[in-house]
Scaffold this motif. Structure first.
Motif, PDB file in Angstrom:
ATOM      1  N   ASN A 154       6.444   6.339   7.118  1.00  0.00           N
ATOM      2  CA  ASN A 154       5.210   6.371   7.914  1.00  0.00           C
ATOM      3  C   ASN A 154       4.264   7.501   7.499  1.00  0.00           C
ATOM      4  O   ASN A 154       3.625   8.131   8.346  1.00  0.00           O
ATOM      5  N   LEU A 155       4.154   7.748   6.185  1.00  0.00           N
ATOM      6  CA  LEU A 155       3.217   8.771   5.719  1.00  0.00           C
ATOM      7  C   LEU A 155       1.777   8.413   6.060  1.00  0.00           C
ATOM      8  O   LEU A 155       0.917   9.290   6.184  1.00  0.00           O
ATOM      9  N   GLU A 156       1.507   7.108   6.229  1.00  0.00           N
ATOM     10  CA  GLU A 156       0.130   6.680   6.478  1.00  0.00           C
ATOM     11  C   GLU A 156      -0.368   7.108   7.862  1.00  0.00           C
ATOM     12  O   GLU A 156      -1.542   6.939   8.175  1.00  0.00           O
ATOM     13  N   LYS A 157       0.533   7.641   8.690  1.00  0.00           N
ATOM     14  CA  LYS A 157       0.103   8.155   9.989  1.00  0.00           C
ATOM     15  C   LYS A 157      -0.546   9.534   9.864  1.00  0.00           C
ATOM     16  O   LYS A 157      -1.076  10.059  10.846  1.00  0.00           O
ATOM     17  N   LEU A 158      -0.478  10.115   8.661  1.00  0.00           N
ATOM     18  CA  LEU A 158      -1.155  11.379   8.434  1.00  0.00           C
ATOM     19  C   LEU A 158      -2.668  11.165   8.455  1.00  0.00           C
ATOM     20  O   LEU A 158      -3.158  10.074   8.168  1.00  0.00           O
ATOM     21  N   PRO A 159      -3.451  12.211   8.781  1.00  0.00           N
ATOM     22  CA  PRO A 159      -4.914  12.096   8.751  1.00  0.00           C
ATOM     23  C   PRO A 159      -5.407  11.704   7.361  1.00  0.00           C
ATOM     24  O   PRO A 159      -4.786  12.068   6.356  1.00  0.00           O
ATOM     25  N   PRO A 160      -6.525  10.965   7.289  1.00  0.00           N
ATOM     26  CA  PRO A 160      -7.028  10.480   5.994  1.00  0.00           C
ATOM     27  C   PRO A 160      -7.306  11.585   4.986  1.00  0.00           C
ATOM     28  O   PRO A 160      -7.227  11.346   3.780  1.00  0.00           O
ATOM     29  N   ARG A 161      -7.645  12.776   5.473  1.00  0.00           N
ATOM     30  CA  ARG A 161      -7.955  13.853   4.537  1.00  0.00           C
ATOM     31  C   ARG A 161      -6.699  14.519   3.979  1.00  0.00           C
ATOM     32  O   ARG A 161      -6.780  15.293   3.026  1.00  0.00           O
ATOM     33  N   ILE A 162      -5.548  14.263   4.581  1.00  0.00           N
ATOM     34  CA  ILE A 162      -4.290  14.853   4.133  1.00  0.00           C
ATOM     35  C   ILE A 162      -3.433  13.849   3.376  1.00  0.00           C
ATOM     36  O   ILE A 162      -2.724  14.195   2.436  1.00  0.00           O
ATOM     37  N   TYR A 163      -3.512  12.589   3.767  1.00  0.00           N
ATOM     38  CA  TYR A 163      -2.658  11.550   3.204  1.00  0.00           C
ATOM     39  C   TYR A 163      -2.734  11.455   1.671  1.00  0.00           C
ATOM     40  O   TYR A 163      -1.688  11.421   0.997  1.00  0.00           O
ATOM     41  N   PRO A 164      -3.933  11.445   1.032  1.00  0.00           N
ATOM     42  CA  PRO A 164      -3.971  11.353  -0.438  1.00  0.00           C
ATOM     43  C   PRO A 164      -3.273  12.532  -1.112  1.00  0.00           C
ATOM     44  O   PRO A 164      -2.597  12.347  -2.131  1.00  0.00           O
ATOM     45  N   PHE A 165      -3.431  13.722  -0.547  1.00  0.00           N
ATOM     46  CA  PHE A 165      -2.777  14.909  -1.124  1.00  0.00           C
ATOM     47  C   PHE A 165      -1.258  14.791  -1.011  1.00  0.00           C
ATOM     48  O   PHE A 165      -0.530  15.105  -1.956  1.00  0.00           O
ATOM     49  N   ALA A 166      -0.773  14.314   0.146  1.00  0.00           N
ATOM     50  CA  ALA A 166       0.667  14.160   0.348  1.00  0.00           C
ATOM     51  C   ALA A 166       1.260  13.159  -0.633  1.00  0.00           C
ATOM     52  O   ALA A 166       2.323  13.396  -1.227  1.00  0.00           O
ATOM     53  N   VAL A 167       0.571  12.042  -0.821  1.00  0.00           N
ATOM     54  CA  VAL A 167       1.052  11.020  -1.762  1.00  0.00           C
ATOM     55  C   VAL A 167       1.040  11.555  -3.185  1.00  0.00           C
ATOM     56  O   VAL A 167       1.974  11.326  -3.964  1.00  0.00           O
ATOM     57  N   ALA A 168      -0.017  12.290  -3.558  1.00  0.00           N
ATOM     58  CA  ALA A 168      -0.119  12.847  -4.908  1.00  0.00           C
ATOM     59  C   ALA A 168       0.996  13.851  -5.167  1.00  0.00           C
ATOM     60  O   ALA A 168       1.559  13.895  -6.269  1.00  0.00           O
ATOM     61  N   CYS A 169       1.332  14.659  -4.169  1.00  0.00           N
ATOM     62  CA  CYS A 169       2.420  15.628  -4.330  1.00  0.00           C
ATOM     63  C   CYS A 169       3.750  14.912  -4.550  1.00  0.00           C
ATOM     64  O   CYS A 169       4.611  15.383  -5.294  1.00  0.00           O
ATOM     65  N   LEU A 170       3.921  13.766  -3.898  1.00  0.00           N
ATOM     66  CA  LEU A 170       5.154  13.002  -4.055  1.00  0.00           C
ATOM     67  C   LEU A 170       5.200  12.255  -5.384  1.00  0.00           C
ATOM     68  O   LEU A 170       6.249  12.183  -6.027  1.00  0.00           O
ATOM     69  N   SER A 171       4.052  11.714  -5.804  1.00  0.00           N
ATOM     70  CA  SER A 171       4.048  10.802  -6.949  1.00  0.00           C
ATOM     71  C   SER A 171       3.401  11.363  -8.207  1.00  0.00           C
ATOM     72  O   SER A 171       3.621  10.839  -9.289  1.00  0.00           O
ATOM     73  N   GLY A 172       2.557  12.395  -8.091  1.00  0.00           N
ATOM     74  CA  GLY A 172       1.923  12.968  -9.272  1.00  0.00           C
ATOM     75  C   GLY A 172       0.681  12.216  -9.707  1.00  0.00           C
ATOM     76  O   GLY A 172       0.198  11.316  -9.021  1.00  0.00           O
ATOM     77  N   TYR A 173       0.155  12.591 -10.885  1.00  0.00           N
ATOM     78  CA  TYR A 173      -1.019  11.916 -11.447  1.00  0.00           C
ATOM     79  C   TYR A 173      -0.691  10.457 -11.694  1.00  0.00           C
ATOM     80  O   TYR A 173       0.419  10.137 -12.123  1.00  0.00           O
ATOM     81  N   PRO A 174      -1.640   9.516 -11.512  1.00  0.00           N
ATOM     82  CA  PRO A 174      -2.993   9.664 -10.965  1.00  0.00           C
ATOM     83  C   PRO A 174      -3.099   9.157  -9.522  1.00  0.00           C
ATOM     84  O   PRO A 174      -4.120   8.610  -9.131  1.00  0.00           O
TER      85      PRO A 174
END
Length: 311
Positions: free
Chosen positions: A64-84
């Protein structure tokens, strides 16, 4: 608009034609570049990133990472998955209306990061030092935060309503994904991990071949300095360039600072991947290139201070 797009397509077609002709005319150079890319990919990227990609994707599907605020969610996903992935998620949120275009560009300034597994594992292996890897990691994420402040502007968007819509969409997807079961989610995560590995390998091979062709043409020999050549190659392909910087005969401090700049800038390879991910969102190459340039510059400044303390 159409004329501009036509010219861009003609330019891309011309570059592809020249690149293809060069590969046909110089098959040994092409083979050497491909082999170098595959060796780096198989020895330094897959062992570190593939397990991390699989389990991080599984967490995204079930946590349920998508429950994070929209301004935080992309950063959280990028930290987990990396570029791009930061560019992909930010662009997708602009397309769905979870973020306005200007907000999406701002989020992009701090969300286009790579994962800690790559920084501590792959980059740490290139530098041969856990301390140096820690400096690169701290500089990378610290510079991303500073980059967000640098690019922040007043947008006047209704983020509260957009955030609500984003969370509602997340709940709907949660209910849809729940019926598939955890085993199906894990299987999809494995497939997603291998797709990500294949994308990285493809870009790595293309840019390594390009660097080998430029090297064979004597362009890098004109520079006459191993470190500068490694940096120039890193500006094209970050992973290969970082590996070459790690092998240079310079101090560990300087290696760390240069690597922090290259990793945070990402190289034209990562920028190309990000542009393709952001297609159709209104976020263009100029937006991504400028934000990655300032990210790299800020990371270099932070790395100078951190390397002096920790190395």
């Amino acid at each position: 608009m159409g004329f501009h797009l036509l010219n861009r397509n003609k330019l891309i077609l011309a570059l592809v034609t020249v690149f293809t002709a060069a590969m046909v005319l110089f098959p040994q150079v092409t083979e050497a570049g491909s082999k170098s890319a595959i060796i780096i990919w198989a020895n330094s990227i897959v062992p570190v990133l593939l397990p991390f990609f699989i389990f991080s994707d599984f967490i995204k599907r079930t946590g349920n990472l998508e429950k994070l605020p929209p301004r935080i969610y992309p950063f959280a996903v990028a930290c987990l998955s990396g570029y791009p992935m930061g560019a992909r998620v930010s662009a997708d949120m602009v397309k769905t209306g979870a973020l306005g275009l200007e907000d999406g560009k701002w989020v992009l300034s701090y969300a286009m990061v790579t994962g800690p597994a790559f920084l501590m594992g792959t980059i740490g292996g290139f530098l041969g030092s856990t301390r140096a890897a820690a400096v690169v990691t701290a500089a990378h994420y610290g510079a991303a935060l500073l980059n967000g402040f640098f690019w922040k502007t007043s947008h006047g968007t209704n983020e509260r309503g957009k955030e609500k819509n984003h969370r509602m969409a997340g709940r709907n997807r949660d209910s849809e994904d729940g019926s598939a079961g955890l085993l199906e989610s894990f299987t999809q995560s494995i497939l997603s991990g291998f797709r990500a590995m294949a994308l990285i390998l493809a870009y790595l091979i293309l840019f390594m071949i390009g660097m080998q062709l430029l090297d064979a043409a004597g362009l890098f020999r004109l520079v006459g300095n191993e470190t500068v050549c490694s940096v120039l190659k890193g500006l094209l392909e970050m992973t290969a360039g970082s590996s070459m910087v790690g092998a240079c005969n310079i101090s560990l401090q300087l290696k760390t600072i240069v690597t922090a700049v290259l990793v945070s800038f990402g190289g034209l390879s990562v920028i190309g991947q990000s542009v393709s991910m952001a297609e159709g969102s209104g976020i263009g190459m100029k937006d991504i290139l400028l934000r990655k340039a300032t990210h790299g510059l800020l990371a270099g400044i932070l790395a100078v201070f951190l390397a002096g303390i920790m190395i």
